[in-house]
Design a protein around this motif. Structure first.
Motif, PDB file in Angstrom:
ATOM      1  N   SER A   1       0.831  -1.199   0.000  1.00 57.98           N
ATOM      2  CA  SER A   1       0.000   0.000   0.000  1.00 57.98           C
ATOM      3  C   SER A   1       0.863   1.246   0.000  1.00 57.98           C
ATOM      4  O   SER A   1       0.614   2.185  -0.753  1.00 57.98           O
ATOM      5  CB  SER A   1      -0.905   0.029   1.228  1.00 57.98           C
ATOM      6  N   ILE A   2       1.874   1.252   0.857  1.00 56.18           N
ATOM      7  CA  ILE A   2       2.723   2.442   0.935  1.00 56.18           C
ATOM      8  C   ILE A   2       3.407   2.697  -0.397  1.00 56.18           C
ATOM      9  O   ILE A   2       3.398   3.812  -0.924  1.00 56.18           O
ATOM     10  CB  ILE A   2       3.773   2.271   2.042  1.00 56.18           C
ATOM     11  N   VAL A   3       3.978   1.636  -0.952  1.00 56.75           N
ATOM     12  CA  VAL A   3       4.716   1.826  -2.203  1.00 56.75           C
ATOM     13  C   VAL A   3       3.769   2.283  -3.316  1.00 56.75           C
ATOM     14  O   VAL A   3       4.054   3.251  -4.026  1.00 56.75           O
ATOM     15  CB  VAL A   3       5.450   0.525  -2.575  1.00 56.75           C
ATOM     16  N   PHE A   4       2.631   1.622  -3.433  1.00 57.44           N
ATOM     17  CA  PHE A   4       1.685   2.021  -4.491  1.00 57.44           C
ATOM     18  C   PHE A   4       1.210   3.454  -4.276  1.00 57.44           C
ATOM     19  O   PHE A   4       1.112   4.236  -5.207  1.00 57.44           O
ATOM     20  CB  PHE A   4       0.464   1.098  -4.496  1.00 57.44           C
ATOM     21  N   PHE A   5       0.915   3.766  -3.022  1.00 59.52           N
ATOM     22  CA  PHE A   5       0.349   5.073  -2.730  1.00 59.52           C
ATOM     23  C   PHE A   5       1.325   6.197  -3.052  1.00 59.52           C
ATOM     24  O   PHE A   5       0.983   7.163  -3.720  1.00 59.52           O
ATOM     25  CB  PHE A   5      -0.043   5.112  -1.247  1.00 59.52           C
TER      26      PHE A   5
END
Ligand SMILES: Nc1ncnc2c1ncn2[C@@H]1O[C@H](COP(=O)(O)OP(=O)(O)OP(=O)(O)O)[C@@H](O)[C@H]1O
Ligand SMILES: [Mg+2]
Lengths: 378, 332, 241
Positions: free
Chosen positions: A42-46
C-alpha cells in the motif's frame, strides 16, 4: 516425463499436503505475512501514485518561475521586471502570476487562491474546486464569504465548479479575477506573486535562469525540473521513512517466521525423521521445505499485493491517507489512476520474499539434516 | 542517502547476501582445514551436513545477484529524475565514482557464484567429494568480493544526493568525453564490428567442437569470457545505435526499457548465461579424469557447451536481426 | 553379499560420555538368506543395522556390498562391489533407496495422510511418475490384503494392519535386502507367526532379510539361515550356526 521434473512435482505434491495438514499454524503465518506485505505494498503504491499526480500538476506548471527574495523571504515581484526579462535572448513570454493561500477558519481548510485571466469570470465571482464545494457545502449560484485584509467579509458568487476528475490537483482551488485578488489582499500595485517565464527552446532555460539572476540579483528563478526533482525526493523520503519504520515490523515478522520454522513441532520433526529414514535425502527435504516456503510466500505476496492494490486504487488508501497526504484538511474523494508497474511488483517481491527466505534457510537446513537413523529410536 | 524503496530493497538484499556468503566462507575455511573423508568422526559428519547449507546459501546468493543486477540498473533509471542532467540510468550511475565499479562488482560476483554452483554441481556427482578442496578454495575469493560489493553499494547510495549535476547518457557516452564509458563509445565501429563477429564466430565454432568432442574446453572458456567483454563493448559502441536508431545514443541500459520492447533482457540473459556456461566448462576441465567424475564431468561439460553455444547463437541472432532490419544505418 | 569388516561405531567421541555402541564387529550376510540379530537391549543391534543399511556411517571399519544392484550409481556394473564406509550421504541414500527396504519397530508411518500415500512416500524423490507409482502401491496393498484401507488415515488402523502397510512401504522401490528392527514387538503371537510367513515369501522371492529381534518366534524360526548374537556392542563367539 523428465525424472527431475517429476521429482519436483512429487515433492511439491507432498509439500501441499503437509501444509494443508497443519492448516492452523500455516494460515496464521500466511495471515501475518499477508498483512505485512499488504502494508508495504500500500505504501509503495500510494506514494508512487501521489508522485504521478504531482507530476501531472507540474506538467501544467510554467517551465521557469521567477520569485523575488527580500531578506531571504519570498516577496511580491515588481511586474516591471517582466520587461527586462522578456528582453533576454531566448525568452518567448513572461506572465505575471497572482496567487496565495487563504485560511478559512470556519472549515479549518487552506484554499489556494489564484487570479485567473479567464474573461468569462464575472467580477466578484469565483470558480472553485470540488473539495472547496464539498467542505463549504456550496454549489453554483451560492455565495462564499472571504474575509479581506481588514477582516470584513466579501461575498463571492460561485460561477463554476471544476470537475472532480483532477481532484487532487484542483480540489482546494479558488479562481477569481485579478482585481478582486488585489482588492481582497490589498496587494501592492505593480507587483505580482511571481513571474512565469517560457522559452522557445527548453534547452536554453538554464542559461536564461543564470542571466536572470545576473540581471536581477534579488530574484530567484526556479526551474520546473528542479520542482519535479524536489517533489520526487520528498515523496521518496517520506515513503522511505515509513518503510524504515516498517522494516521493524518486517524484522519482528522474521523473528516470528524463524521461531515458527525452528520451533518445529515434535510431530514435524518426527515426520522429517521418518522421511529421511525411508530414503529421502537432505536435498529432498530441503526441496520440500523450500516448496513449502515458496507456496507460503508466493500466496502471501499475491494476496498482499492485490489487497494493497485494491486498497490504494479502489478504496483511495483510506487506511492512511491522513498520515501521508496531510497537506490539507480538504480530503478530496480522489481516485488515483490504477497503474501496474512491473518494477514496483519486482521490488515488492524482493522486499517481502527476500527476508522470509533468508530467515527460513537455516531452520530448514537444521530440520533437513536430522540423522536418518534417528527414526529407528523414538 | 536517498530513501527510494528500490534503494532499500537493494540494500537489504545485499546485506543479507553478504551475510550469507560470509557465513558460507567461514564454514568453507573450516571445511578446508578439517576435511577428512576417510574418517567417520562426528566433526566430519557435521561438516558434511554443512555443505548442504553452504550450497543452498550460494544458490540464493546467485539468485539475488542476478535479480539485483537488473534491479540496480532499473533503480538507477528511476532515480535519474533526481539528478539534473541525468537522462537515464547511465547518468545516475555516474553521479559518483562508485556507480560503475559497483556494476562491475555485481557482474563479477554473479559470474563467481555461478561458476561455484557449476563446480558444486559437478562435485555432487562424485561419491568421494572429489572437488571439495577446489570448491572451497573457489569460495574464498567470493567473500571479499561480496563484502566489497556491499560496501560499494553503501558508499554509492549514501554518496548520492539529489541535484548533483551529472552527465546524462547523451553526453556520457558521447564521443568527446574522456573516461571508460566515452572510450567504449568512441571505439572505431568497423574494427569493433569485426572483433564482435570474429569472437562470436570463434566462440561458436570452439563451443561446437567442445560439444561434439568434449575437448578444447580451455580455449572455449577463454573465448566465452572474451565474447562477454567484447559484446558488452560492442553494445555500447554500435549495437545499441541500431536499436535506438540514433547515431549518438550509446547507453547500454535504455534497451531494458519498454520503449525498446525490453530487448535488453533477452540480450543480457543470453549473453550472461552463455558466458557463464562457457566458462564453467573450463573450470571443470582439470578434473575430468578424476576417478569418480570421469563420466559425470565430460557429460556436464558437453551439456554446458551446448547450452552456451545455444545462448550465444540466440544472442547473435538478436543482435544481427537488429543490425540488418533496423532502418538506421551507421555513417561511414 | 554384505561383508562387515571390523566395524565400530562410537558416540560422543572425546567426551566423558563416549560410548562404543558397536565395536569391531565382523560378519557376512549371504544373498537370499535370513539372518537374525539377537541380543539384550542396548547391545547394539539397531546401531549395527543402521550401519549396514546405509543410514549412518561407521566410526571405523569397512562395509562392502556386492550383488545388490546399486553399482549403476557409480557408473559400474549393477552388481559390482561397493564400499559404503565413507560415501557421502547423497550416495548412501541412493543405495538405501534402491537396495534396502526398512521395517521399523514403531512402524514409523506418517500420520494424517492416507495409507496409499504412506506406501508411495519413499519413491517420491526418485522421480517416478505419480500414476505408475500409485499402481505399484495399490498392487502391493492388494498383496498384503489391505487394499480396502488404501484411502483411510493410518492413525485408524490396527497394529497388524499398520505393520502390513509398513511392509508394503518397504517394498515400494523393490529392494533386494529387507531390514526389520524388532518387527514383532507390537504384535501378538498369531500376528508374529503371520509375519514370519510373509518373511518366508520374501525369501522365496530371493530377497536377503536381516531381522533384529528378541522374540523366540523369530530367532527360533526354522527359516533362519544364520543367527548372530550380540552383547555390549560385540559379537558373541560361535554365534554362527
Ligand atoms: N546417538 C546416540 N548417542 C549416544 N548413544 C547412543 C546413540 N544411539 C545409540 N546409543 C547407545 O548405543 C547403545 C546401543 O543402542 P542400540 O539401539 O543399537 O541397541 P539395541 O541392541 O537395538 O537395543 P534394543 O534391543 O533395546 O533395541 C545403547 O546403549 C544406546 O544408548
Ligand atoms: Mg533396537
Amino acid at each position: 516425463m523428465n525424472r527431475s521434473l517429476q521429482r519436483h512435482l512429487n515433492i511439491l505434491d507432498f509439500a501441499l499436503s503437509s501444509l494443508w495438514r497443519r492448516k492452523g499454524k500455516n494460515l496464521a503465518l500466511l495471515a501475518v505475512y499477508t498483512l505485512i506485505i499488504f502494508i508495504i505494498a500500500s505504501i509503495v503504491f500510494f506514494t508512487q501514485a501521489l508522485k504521478r499526480e504531482a507530476d501531472l500538476v507540474l506538467q501544467d506548471a510554467p517551465d521557469l518561475v521567477v520569485q523575488r527574495m527580500v531578506a531571504g523571504r519570498h516577496d511580491p515581484i515588481p511586474v516591471s521586471y517582466g520587461t527586462g526579462i522578456a528582453a533576454i535572448r531566448g525568452v518567448s513570454e513572461v506572465t505575471p502570476r497572482f496567487w496565495g493561500y487563504y485560511y478559512d477558519p470556519v472549515t479549518g481548510a487552506n484554499f489556494t487562491l489564484v487570479a485567473s485571466d479567464d474573461q468569462e469570470l464575472k467580477p466578484e465571482a469565483i470558480s472553485i474546486g470540488s473539495g472547496v464545494a464539498r467542505t463549504s457545502r456550496i454549489s453554483i449560484g451560492d455565495f462564499l464569504p472571504l474575509k479581506d485584509i481588514k477582516g470584513s467579509p466579501v461575498l463571492f458568487s460561485v460561477q463554476k465548479i471544476f470537475p472532480s476528475s483532477s481532484e487532487l490537483v484542483a480540489a482546494d482551488l479558488i479562481q477569481l479575477r485579478q482585481e478582486d485578488f488585489q482588492r481582497l489582499f490589498d496587494f501592492p500595485a505593480g507587483r505580482a506573486t511571481d513571474l512565469a517565464v517560457s522559452a522557445g527552446n527548453p534547452a536554453e532555460l538554464e542559461t536564461i535562469a543564470a542571466k536572470i539572476v545576473h540581471d536581477f540579483p534579488d530574484t530567484r528563478p526556479i526551474l520546473k525540473s528542479e520542482m519535479i526533482r524536489t517533489y520526487d525526493s520528498v515523496f521518496d523520503w517520506r515513503s522511505g521513512m515509513v518503510l524504515v519504520v516498517l522494516a521493524v515490523a518486517v524484522l519482528s515478522f522474521i523473528i516470528f517466521a524463524w521461531d515458527k520454522a525452528t520451533g518445529l513441532s515434535a510431530e514435524e520433526k518426527k515426520e522429517i525423521g521418518i522421511l529421511k529414514s525411508i530414503g529421502w535425502e537432505t536435498t529432498d527435504v530441503l526441496l520440500l521445505k523450500s516448496w513449502e516456503g515458496i507456496v507460503i510466500s508466493l500466496s502471501a505476496f499475491l494476496f498482499g499485493v492485490s489487497l494493497g492494490y485494491l486498497h490504494v486504487f479502489f478504496f483511495s488508501a483510506s487506511l492512511f491517507e491522513h498520515a501521508l497526504k496531510g497537506w490539507s484538511v480538504l480530503y478530496p474523494e480522489f481516485k488515483l489512476t490504477p497503474v501496474i508497474d512491473p518494477y514496483l511488483i519486482c521490488l515488492l517481491f524482493l522486499l517481502s520474499v527476500g527476508p522470509y527466505v533468508a530467515a527460513t534457510v537455516v531452520p530448514s537446513w537444521l530440520a533437513a539434516t536430522v540423522d536418518p537413523d534417528a527414526a529407528m529410536r523414538s | 542517502m536517498i530513501m527510494h524503496p528500490g534503494v532499500l530493497a537493494l540494500f537489504t538484499g545485499s546485506l543479507l547476501t553478504s551475510a550469507m556468503i560470509l557465513y558460507a566462507g567461514w564454514y568453507g575455511v573450516r571445511i578446508l582445514r578439517n576435511w577428512d573423508l576417510s574418517s567417520g568422526s562426528e566433526l566430519q559428519l557435521a561438516l558434511e551436513k554443512r555443505t548442504y547449507l553452504i550450497s543452498t546459501l550460494l544458490t540464493y546468493a546467485l539468485g539475488f545477484e542476478l535479480i539485483s543486477l537488473f534491479l540496480f540498473v532499473f533503480t538507477a533509471d528511476r532515480l535519474h529524475l533526481l539528478f539534473s542532467g541525468a537522462m537515464c540510468a547511465a547518468g545516475t550511475l555516474n553521479a559518483n565514482g562508485f556507480g560503475y565499479p559497483l556494476l562491475i562488482l555485481k557482474l563479477v560476483n554473479f559470474l563467481l557464484a555461478g561458476i561455484w554452483l557449476i563446480v558444486n554441481h559437478a562435485d555432487n556427482q562424485g561419491y568421494d567429494y572429489p572437488l571439495i578442496r577446489f570448491k572451497y578454495l573457489l569460495l574464498v575469493p567470493l567473500v571479499p568480493w561480496s563484502l566489497l560489493e556491499f560496501s560499494y553499494l553503501f558508499a554509492y547510495f549514501s554518496g548520492l544526493h539529489a541535484d548533483v549535476i551529472t552527465s546524462c547518457c547523451g553526453s556520457l557516452f558521447s564521443l568527446e568525453r574522456p573516461g571508460i564509458a566515452g572510450d567504449l563509445a568512441s571505439l572505431p565501429v568497423e574494427p569493433m564490428r569485426l572483433a564482435f563477429f570474429g569472437t562470436l564466430a570463434a566462440t561458436l565454432v570452439s563451443g561446437l567442437y567442445s560439444w561434439r568432442s568434449g575437448k578444447g574446453c580451455y580455449p572455449f572458456a577463454v573465448l566465452s569470457l572474451a565474447t562477454l567483454l567484447v559484446s558488452l563493448a560492442s553494445l555500447v559502441s554500435f549495437i545499441c545505435l541500431y536499436i535506438y536508431q540514433l547515431p549518438s545514443h550509446h547507453c547500454p541500459f535504455c534497451i531494458l526499457q519498454g520503449e525498446y520492447h525490453y530487448l535488453g533482457y533477452p540480450i543480457y540473459a543470453t549473453l550472461l548465461g552463455g558466458a557463464l556456461a562457457g566458462m564453467g566448462t573450463g573450470f571443470l576441465h582439470p578434473w575430468r579424469r578424476r576417478g569418480s567424475l570421469s563420466r559425470a564431468i565430460p557429460r556436464l561439460q558437453r551439456r554446458l557447451a551446448a547450452t552456451s553455444v545455444l545462448l550465444f547463437a540466440v544472442f547473435l541472432a538478436i543482435a544481427s536481426y537488429q543490425m540488418i532490419f533496423s532502418p538506421f544505418r551507421l555513417g561511414r | 553379499m554384505i561383508e562387515v569388516i571390523e566395524v565400530s561405531k562410537s558416540f560422543n567421541v572425546g567426551k566423558v560420555n563416549q560410548f562404543d555402541a558397536v565395536s569391531r564387529v565382523s560378519c557376512r550376510i549371504a544373498p537370499g538368506e535370513l539372518t537374525i540379530l539377537k541380543g539384550p537391549s542396548g547391545s547394539g543391534k539397531t546401531t549395527l543395522m543402521t550401519l549396514i543399511g546405509c543410514m549412518a556411517r561407521p566410526s571405523s571399519g569397512r562395509i562392502v556390498l556386492s550383488g545388490i544392484g546399486a553399482g549403476s550409481l557409480f557408473g559400474q556394473q549393477p552388481d559390482a562391489e561397493i564400499e559404503i564406509t565413507s560415501l557421502p550421504e547423497r550416495f548412501l541414500t541412493g543405495i538405501r533407496r534402491s537396495a534396502f527396504g526398512f521395517i521399523f519397530q514403531q512402524f514409523n508411518l506418517v500420520r494424517g495422510i492416507s495409507v496409499l500415500e504412506n506406501v508411495m512416500l519413499p519413491a517420491y524423490p526418485t522421480g517416478v511418475n505419480h500414476k505408475v507409482l500409485r499402481e505399484r502401491a495399490l498392487t502391493l496393498l492388494e498383496t498384503f490384503n489391505i487394499a480396502r484401507h488404501a484411502s483411510s488415515q493410518v492413525g485408524l488402523l490396527s497394529g497388524g494392519e499398520m505393520q502390513r502397510v509398513a511392509i508394503a512401504r518397504a517394498l515400494i522401490n523393490d529392494p533386494s535386502v529387507i531390514i526389520a528392527d524388532e518387527p514383532t514387538a507390537h504384535l501378538d503371537s498369531r500376528l508374529s507367526r503371520e509375519f514370519m510367513a510373509l518373511i518366508e515369501g520374501f525369501k522365496s522371492a530371493g530377497k536377503t532379510v536381516l531381522i533384529a529381534s528378541h522374540d523366540p518366534i523369530v530367532f527360533d524360526s526354522p527359516l533362519a539361515d544364520q543367527v548372530i548374537e550380540m552383547r555390549d556392542g560385540a559379537l558373541i563367539d560361535g554365534s554362527r550356526p
